[in-house]
Design a protein around this motif. Structure first.
Motif, PDB file in Angstrom:
ATOM      1  N   SER A  70       0.849  -1.195   0.000  1.00  0.00           N
ATOM      2  CA  SER A  70       0.000   0.000   0.000  1.00  0.00           C
ATOM      3  C   SER A  70       0.879   1.238   0.000  1.00  0.00           C
ATOM      4  N   GLY A  99       0.736  -0.690  -5.044  1.00  0.00           N
ATOM      5  CA  GLY A  99      -0.535  -0.189  -5.538  1.00  0.00           C
ATOM      6  C   GLY A  99      -0.923   1.071  -4.790  1.00  0.00           C
ATOM      7  N   ARG A 103      -8.959  -0.091  -0.761  1.00  0.00           N
ATOM      8  CA  ARG A 103     -10.200   0.447  -1.314  1.00  0.00           C
ATOM      9  C   ARG A 103     -10.973   1.189  -0.222  1.00  0.00           C
ATOM     10  N   THR A 123      -9.283   9.732  -3.244  1.00  0.00           N
ATOM     11  CA  THR A 123      -8.735   8.875  -4.300  1.00  0.00           C
ATOM     12  C   THR A 123      -7.833   9.636  -5.263  1.00  0.00           C
ATOM     13  N   GLY A 177      -3.946  -3.574  -9.407  1.00  0.00           N
ATOM     14  CA  GLY A 177      -5.165  -2.777  -9.378  1.00  0.00           C
ATOM     15  C   GLY A 177      -5.947  -2.907 -10.667  1.00  0.00           C
ATOM     16  N   ARG A 178      -7.195  -2.451 -10.622  1.00  0.00           N
ATOM     17  CA  ARG A 178      -8.052  -2.590 -11.795  1.00  0.00           C
ATOM     18  C   ARG A 178      -8.640  -1.261 -12.275  1.00  0.00           C
ATOM     19  N   SER A 179      -8.516  -0.182 -11.501  1.00  0.00           N
ATOM     20  CA  SER A 179      -9.129   1.084 -11.894  1.00  0.00           C
ATOM     21  C   SER A 179      -8.401   1.682 -13.088  1.00  0.00           C
ATOM     22  N   THR A 182      -5.290   3.622 -12.046  1.00  0.00           N
ATOM     23  CA  THR A 182      -4.138   2.762 -11.747  1.00  0.00           C
ATOM     24  C   THR A 182      -3.526   2.195 -13.022  1.00  0.00           C
TER      25      THR A 182
END
Length: 280
Positions: A70, A99, A103, A123, A177-179, A182
């Motif tokens: 993190s 990452g 979340r 964010t 990550g998936r966003s 990112t």
């Protein structure tokens, strides 16, 4: 992957030592949480980088890392120093997983910030800081002279990393990550990109989005290894094998198998026989 929560150090060490002797298992991973995100909320959770250094000293072959660090927990210059130390302890076996951080919609992950006096920024700020951190860490690992860094989120004066990591030019960087935000950072900085499995159609769409972002900045999308984390079922290994096969067919050649605790005796050999060997 052995998530270091609700489990003792000796149990994790047993699994890693066994895996270290099994050539079919190429890498091993921990996660980076300070409190449990499953099971007893007051149960044990070991700090990831400290534990990783101990396991690095107790293994000889496995590549190893955190899935993923993190960026919210540690200042990036301090993180670069920690990671360089683990790469040295391991003899150059670190994959540097990083990452944005937890979340914000996961209450068990969110609480660890207040419990440890850590700020939890919005964010946009977290993603901006993450992108700058990737730049700072890489420079600390590679630059031969002290430097200043004046970013929007990170300010360094006389920054310098010594000793350097064993690996040259630096340990591989795995971004998780998936966003979309990112994935844009991954397109610029990642050697490997990891995504949690589950919905394989979404995984494929996210991989295609990463391809697009790479193309936009003039990078070959094939230069980023696609990595996926898949949960292991001890009772239904066939379902796990099916997920592995689906991930490989989707272009994911770096498979991280998440082992639920408690770990049965001989679990690493079981993984090699029942999951890896049966899928090959």
């Amino acid at each position: 992957m052995t998530a270091p929560m609700q489990v003792d150090y000796q149990d994790i060490l047993r699994v890693w030592r066994e895996a270290d002797a099994i050539p079919q298992i190429e890498h091993a991973w921990l996660f980076d949480h300070l409190m449990p995100i499953g099971g007893d909320p007051n149960g044990p959770t070991h700090e990831g980088w400290t534990l990783l250094s101990a396991l690095a000293a107790q293994t000889r072959r496995l590549r190893l890392g955190l899935l993923v660090t993190s960026n919210r927990f540690r200042p990036p210059a301090m993180l670069a120093k920690i990671a360089a130390t683990v790469d040295i302890v391991s003899g150059g076996r670190l994959d540097f997983g990083i990452g944005v951080g937890s979340r914000p919609d996961h209450p068990l992950a969110r609480r660890e910030y207040e419990a440890h006096g850590l700020p939890f920024h919005d964010t946009a700020s977290a993603v901006g800081s993450f992108a700058e951190a990737c730049t700072v860490v890489r420079r600390l690992w590679t630059e031969a002279e002290p430097f200043d860094f004046h970013g929007t989120h990170i300010q360094l004066t006389g920054a310098f990393g010594n000793p350097k990591p064993v690996q040259r030019p630096h340990p591989p960087v795995l971004i998780g990550g998936r966003s979309a935000a990112t994935l844009r950072v991954a397109a610029e900085h990642a050697d490997l990109w990891n995504i949690p499995g589950g919905d394989i159609d979404d995984v494929i769409r996210r991989s295609a989005l990463l391809d697009r972002y790479c193309t936009e900045i003039g990078r070959d999308p094939a230069s980023i290894t696609r990595s996926i984390h898949l949960p292991v079922s001890y009772d239904e290994p066939g379902s796990t094998r099916d997920m592995i096969g689906g991930a490989i067919d989707a272009g994911f050649g770096h498979i991280v198998l998440g082992l639920p605790a408690p770990y049965p005796a001989g679990i690493a050999q079981w993984v090699a026989d029942e999951l890896i060997g049966a899928t090959a």
